[in-house]
Motif scaffolding. Structure first.
Motif, PDB file in Angstrom:
ATOM      1  N   ILE A  67      -2.389  -6.138  -5.016  1.00  0.00           N
ATOM      2  CA  ILE A  67      -3.709  -5.576  -4.726  1.00  0.00           C
ATOM      3  C   ILE A  67      -3.579  -4.368  -3.804  1.00  0.00           C
ATOM      4  O   ILE A  67      -4.212  -3.319  -4.009  1.00  0.00           O
ATOM      5  CB  ILE A  67      -4.619  -6.650  -4.102  1.00  0.00           C
ATOM      6  N   ALA A  68      -2.738  -4.499  -2.780  1.00  0.00           N
ATOM      7  CA  ALA A  68      -2.532  -3.381  -1.848  1.00  0.00           C
ATOM      8  C   ALA A  68      -1.883  -2.199  -2.556  1.00  0.00           C
ATOM      9  O   ALA A  68      -2.213  -1.038  -2.276  1.00  0.00           O
ATOM     10  CB  ALA A  68      -1.677  -3.846  -0.670  1.00  0.00           C
TER      11      ALA A  68
ATOM     12  N   THR B 231      -5.899   5.449  -3.936  1.00  0.00           N
ATOM     13  CA  THR B 231      -6.192   6.360  -2.824  1.00  0.00           C
ATOM     14  C   THR B 231      -5.576   7.732  -3.079  1.00  0.00           C
ATOM     15  O   THR B 231      -6.235   8.769  -2.918  1.00  0.00           O
ATOM     16  CB  THR B 231      -5.650   5.775  -1.508  1.00  0.00           C
TER      17      THR B 231
ATOM     18  N   PHE C 191       0.836  -1.206   0.000  1.00  0.00           N
ATOM     19  CA  PHE C 191       0.000   0.000   0.000  1.00  0.00           C
ATOM     20  C   PHE C 191       0.866   1.249   0.000  1.00  0.00           C
ATOM     21  O   PHE C 191       0.584   2.218  -0.718  1.00  0.00           O
ATOM     22  CB  PHE C 191      -0.924  -0.017   1.213  1.00  0.00           C
TER      23      PHE C 191
ATOM     24  N   ALA D 228      -4.455  -0.360  -4.449  1.00  0.00           N
ATOM     25  CA  ALA D 228      -5.302   0.400  -3.528  1.00  0.00           C
ATOM     26  C   ALA D 228      -4.602   1.681  -3.087  1.00  0.00           C
ATOM     27  O   ALA D 228      -5.229   2.750  -2.999  1.00  0.00           O
ATOM     28  CB  ALA D 228      -5.657  -0.460  -2.314  1.00  0.00           C
TER      29      ALA D 228
END
Length: 259
Positions: free
Chosen positions: A241-242, A249, A40, A245
Motif C-alpha cells: 500500500i505504501a 505521489t 513508500f 502511494a
C-alpha cells in the motif's frame, strides 16, 4: 535548473540520511513504520524511473540508447553486489541456498551485515548523486522529481540502517549510525554537485544515456533491497500500500509539473 536550486535539492538529499539515522536513535522505528517508510520510498523511486528518467532519456537520446543505458546501469550495480558478496548470493528458498551458505562459512562477505549494507549504500549514493546532477542538467522537472524521490529514499534507508545497528548491538551504536548515515549524505551531495558541474555541458544524447544508466542502477537497488526490506516488515500488506502511494505521489508530481 539553476545551480542554487540544485544545491538545495542535493543538500536536502544529503541531510535526509543523518536525519533518518538520528530519528532511529530518538525512537527505534516499529516494524510497521519501517514497512511503510521503505515501501513508500521504493514506490517513489519506481515512479521517478517510469515517469521521468526513462522518458527523458529516450527523448534526449533514443529508445535503443535508453534501453541500453538502463541495462548497463543495472549490470554495473549487479557487479558491485557480486563483489560485496564474493560472487554468490541466493534467496532463502533457492535450491542453491545451502551451497551459498557453505561458501559464506569459508569466505565471508566483505564486512559484517551493517558494513555491507551501509558501505554498499554509500557507494550507491554516488550513483544517485550523479543521477540528480544529470537529471537537473537534462530537465529541471526531472531533477526536482528525482531529487525528491532520493530524499525520501535516503531517510528510509537511514531508518533501516539505524534499526539494523541497534538490533546487532555492540559498542557505541549511536556513533556508528551517525558515521554511516553522515558518509552516505556526503557521498550523495558530492556526487550530485560533480554530476552537475562536470556533465551538464555534454551533448543531449550523452545526458540521455547517463540518465538511463542511473535509472537502471537505481532500479536494481529498489527491487533487490527496498522491496524485500519493506515486505519483510509488512503488516496487512502495508508495504504494498505504501509503495503504491509513493508511486502515485511521484506520478502526480510529474504530471502536475509537466502541465
Amino acid at each position: 535548473m539553476d545551480a542554487w536550486t540544485l544545491v538545495v535539492i542535493a543538500l536536502a538529499g544529503a541531510l535526509a540520511s543523518p536525519l533518518g539515522g538520528g530519528a532511529s536513535l530518538m525512537r527505534r522505528p516499529t516494524t510497521l513504520a519501517l514497512s511503510i517508510a521503505v515501501g513508500f520510498a521504493g514506490g517513489a523511486l519506481l515512479g521517478a524511473f517510469a515517469f521521468e528518467m526513462l522518458p527523458k532519456a529516450a527523448q534526449h537520446a533514443s529508445l535503443p540508447v535508453a534501453v541500453g543505458g538502463f541495462a548497463a546501469g543495472l549490470l554495473m550495480v549487479y557487479a558491485l553486489d557480486l563483489f560485496v558478496h564474493r560472487g554468490a548470493s541466493a534467496g532463502e528458498k533457492a535450491s542453491q541456498r545451502d551451497r551459498v551458505l557453505r561458501l559464506r562459512r569459508r569466505q565471508r562477505s566483505r564486512g559484517d551485515e551493517v558494513t555491507v549494507l551501509a558501505g554498499g549504500t554509500s557507494a550507491e549514493e554516488l550513483i544517485e548523486g550523479l543521477t540528480i546532477g544529470v537529471s537537473a542538467a537534462t530537465d529541471a522537472t526531472a531533477g526536482l522529481v528525482v531529487g525528491l524521490a532520493i530524499v525520501i529514499d535516503n531517510f528510509s534507508e537511514a531508518l533501516s540502517i539505524g534499526d539494523l545497528v541497534l538490533e546487532k548491538g555492540g559498542e557505541r551504536p549511536a556513533r556508528r549510525i551517525l558515521f554511516w548515515t553522515g558518509l552516505i549524505g556526503a557521498a550523495l551531495f558530492t556526487s550530485a554537485m560533480a554530476g552537475w558541474l562536470l556533465l551538464r555541458d555534454l551533448p543531449p544524447h550523452m545526458l540521455g544515456l547517463l540518465l538511463a544508466t542511473g535509472a537502471g542502477a537505481m532500479f536494481y537497488l529498489v527491487v533487490t533491497e527496498l522491496v524485500p526490506e519493506a515486505e519483510s516488515h509488512q503488516y496487512q500488506q502495508s508495504a504494498a500500500i505504501a509503495m503504491a502511494a509513493g508511486l502515485l505521489t511521484i506520478f502526480s508530481l510529474s504530471r502536475w509539473s509537466a502541465g
